[in-house]
Design an enzyme around this catalytic site. Structure first.
Site, PDB file in Angstrom:
ATOM      1  N   ASN A   8       2.102   2.584   5.635  1.00  0.00           N
ATOM      2  CA  ASN A   8       1.757   2.880   4.244  1.00  0.00           C
ATOM      3  C   ASN A   8       1.365   4.355   4.185  1.00  0.00           C
ATOM      4  O   ASN A   8       0.288   4.724   4.638  1.00  0.00           O
ATOM      5  CB  ASN A   8       0.579   1.972   3.825  1.00  0.00           C
ATOM      6  CG  ASN A   8       0.023   2.334   2.463  1.00  0.00           C
ATOM      7  OD1 ASN A   8       0.623   3.099   1.707  1.00  0.00           O
ATOM      8  ND2 ASN A   8      -1.138   1.779   2.142  1.00  0.00           N
ATOM      9  N   LYS A  10       0.720   6.078   1.637  1.00  0.00           N
ATOM     10  CA  LYS A  10      -0.194   6.393   0.514  1.00  0.00           C
ATOM     11  C   LYS A  10       0.305   7.636  -0.221  1.00  0.00           C
ATOM     12  O   LYS A  10       1.516   7.831  -0.327  1.00  0.00           O
ATOM     13  CB  LYS A  10      -1.634   6.533   1.024  1.00  0.00           C
ATOM     14  CG  LYS A  10      -2.052   5.321   1.877  1.00  0.00           C
ATOM     15  CD  LYS A  10      -3.508   5.257   2.194  1.00  0.00           C
ATOM     16  CE  LYS A  10      -3.780   4.009   3.027  1.00  0.00           C
ATOM     17  NZ  LYS A  10      -5.192   3.792   3.286  1.00  0.00           N
ATOM     18  N   HIS A  90      -3.242  -3.451  -2.962  1.00  0.00           N
ATOM     19  CA  HIS A  90      -3.976  -2.685  -1.945  1.00  0.00           C
ATOM     20  C   HIS A  90      -5.381  -2.396  -2.486  1.00  0.00           C
ATOM     21  O   HIS A  90      -5.566  -2.179  -3.679  1.00  0.00           O
ATOM     22  CB  HIS A  90      -3.232  -1.376  -1.641  1.00  0.00           C
ATOM     23  CG  HIS A  90      -3.805  -0.658  -0.458  1.00  0.00           C
ATOM     24  ND1 HIS A  90      -4.959   0.085  -0.541  1.00  0.00           N
ATOM     25  CD2 HIS A  90      -3.408  -0.603   0.842  1.00  0.00           C
ATOM     26  CE1 HIS A  90      -5.238   0.573   0.663  1.00  0.00           C
ATOM     27  NE2 HIS A  90      -4.323   0.167   1.519  1.00  0.00           N
ATOM     28  N   GLU A  92      -7.130   0.129  -2.473  1.00  0.00           N
ATOM     29  CA  GLU A  92      -7.258   1.399  -3.214  1.00  0.00           C
ATOM     30  C   GLU A  92      -6.768   1.224  -4.653  1.00  0.00           C
ATOM     31  O   GLU A  92      -7.295   1.849  -5.569  1.00  0.00           O
ATOM     32  CB  GLU A  92      -6.495   2.507  -2.467  1.00  0.00           C
ATOM     33  CG  GLU A  92      -7.256   2.912  -1.200  1.00  0.00           C
ATOM     34  CD  GLU A  92      -6.409   3.461  -0.071  1.00  0.00           C
ATOM     35  OE1 GLU A  92      -5.244   3.818  -0.300  1.00  0.00           O
ATOM     36  OE2 GLU A  92      -6.918   3.508   1.069  1.00  0.00           O
ATOM     37  N   GLU A 157      -6.835  -6.702   4.995  1.00  0.00           N
ATOM     38  CA  GLU A 157      -7.340  -5.349   5.235  1.00  0.00           C
ATOM     39  C   GLU A 157      -8.802  -5.260   4.794  1.00  0.00           C
ATOM     40  O   GLU A 157      -9.082  -5.054   3.602  1.00  0.00           O
ATOM     41  CB  GLU A 157      -6.522  -4.326   4.421  1.00  0.00           C
ATOM     42  CG  GLU A 157      -5.059  -4.286   4.784  1.00  0.00           C
ATOM     43  CD  GLU A 157      -4.463  -2.926   4.410  1.00  0.00           C
ATOM     44  OE1 GLU A 157      -3.974  -2.250   5.324  1.00  0.00           O
ATOM     45  OE2 GLU A 157      -4.512  -2.546   3.235  1.00  0.00           O
ATOM     46  N   GLY A 163      -9.107   3.541   6.906  1.00  0.00           N
ATOM     47  CA  GLY A 163      -9.338   4.975   7.041  1.00  0.00           C
ATOM     48  C   GLY A 163     -10.682   5.305   7.664  1.00  0.00           C
ATOM     49  O   GLY A 163     -11.146   6.444   7.597  1.00  0.00           O
ATOM     50  N   SER A 195      -7.432   0.894  10.096  1.00  0.00           N
ATOM     51  CA  SER A 195      -7.658   1.672  11.321  1.00  0.00           C
ATOM     52  C   SER A 195      -6.889   1.151  12.535  1.00  0.00           C
ATOM     53  O   SER A 195      -7.387   1.215  13.666  1.00  0.00           O
ATOM     54  CB  SER A 195      -9.156   1.779  11.634  1.00  0.00           C
ATOM     55  OG  SER A 195      -9.798   2.527  10.621  1.00  0.00           O
TER      56      SER A 195
HETATM   57  P1  PGA Z   1      -5.560   3.033   7.721  1.00  0.00           P
HETATM   58  O1  PGA Z   1      -5.054   2.400   6.316  1.00  0.00           O
HETATM   59  O2  PGA Z   1      -4.604   2.547   8.786  1.00  0.00           O
HETATM   60  O3  PGA Z   1      -5.493   4.513   7.517  1.00  0.00           O
HETATM   61  O4  PGA Z   1      -6.931   2.518   7.949  1.00  0.00           O
HETATM   62  C1  PGA Z   1      -4.522   1.103   6.248  1.00  0.00           C
HETATM   63  C2  PGA Z   1      -4.152   0.793   4.824  1.00  0.00           C
HETATM   64  O5  PGA Z   1      -4.882   1.176   3.901  1.00  0.00           O
HETATM   65  O6  PGA Z   1      -3.100   0.159   4.567  1.00  0.00           O
END
Ligand code: PGA
Length: 232
Positions: A8, A10, A90, A92, A157, A163, A195
């Site tokens: 992803n 983003k 997601h 976010e 997640e 992150g 992560s």
């Molecule tokens: P990350 O993000 O691997 O940077 O923690 C995962 C995600 O939000 O899909």
């Protein structure tokens, strides 16, 4: 079940980032590989990635096929641009755009309608986990946001791991995946996200009911993403 390693990107990536596909090289036969770049790159990425057996996906879609929704992109448009998957719900999007479970379900249904495989994201916040509410929260999100049938993927997640450079314990990941499995069926892939990196991918991907990973930061650089694919 064949694992799915999904990247992803983003809101990262310009045309030059398509070079990462060349650097990744062909996907191994033992796992499915997917990259979800920003929408601006889907049409250019899809044919380049397909040559390596790598699928391309969107990061979000509008529930309607078309209409007066300035700035939005429909599942049909993603499909037309070459996408095969679409991430919906997601954390976010849920946080930044106030997306409800009902909206996430409508987006997942839109993905199915357009012939895409929706990846429906669920996960608790840190405070919810501290209060012992993680399963109740994830259970509610599954109840409210999964579409009917089984043509979709679930991504667990934990919001606090995204992150953040930290992950739940292996026992906690396994417990949540077992909890999710009980509420779905054997044909649904359940990805872990938050992560995932080369150093922890192997042990996470070896857990029962972990059928792949949704990778953010570590999917941006071919060297890291390749190492995660190799771990699968
Ligand atoms: P990350 O993000 O691997 O940077 O923690 C995962 C995600 O939000 O899909």
């Amino acid at each position: 079940m064949k694992p799915l390693i999904a990247g992803n990107w983003k809101m990262n990536g310009l045309k030059a980032s398509l070079n990462e596909i060349e650097a990744l090289g062909p996907a191994p036969a033992a796992c499915d590989v997917l990259i979800c770049p920003p929408a601006t790159l889907i049409a250019a990425m899809a044919p380049a990635a397909a040559r390596f057996g790598i699928a391309t996906g969107g990061q979000d879609c509008h529930p309607d096929p078309s209409g007066a929704h300035t700035g939005d992109i429909s599942a049909e448009m993603l499909k037309d641009a070459g996408a095969r998957f679409v991430i919906v719900g997601h954390s976010e999007r849920r946080a930044d755009h106030g997306e409800s479970d009902a909206l996430v379900r409508a987006k997942a249904e839109a993905g199915l309608r357009a012939g895409l495989v929706p990846i429906v994201c669920v996960g608790e916040t840190e405070i919810q986990r501290e209060r012992g509410e993680a399963e109740a929260v994830v259970g509610g999100q599954l109840e409210g946001s999964l579409p009917k049938g089984d043509g979709f993927v679930i991504a667990y997640e934990p919001v606090w791991a995204i992150g953040a450079g930290r992950t739940p314990t292996l026992d906690d990941i396994a417990a949540m995946h077992a909890f999710i499995r009980k509420r779905t069926n054997e044909r649904i892939r359940i990805l872990y996200g938050g992560s995932v990196k080369p150093s922890n991918a192997k042990e996470i991907l070896a857990l029962p009911d972990v059928n792949g990973a949704l990778v953010g930061g570590a999917s941006l650089k071919a060297a890291d993403f390749s190492a995660i694919i190799a771990a699968a």
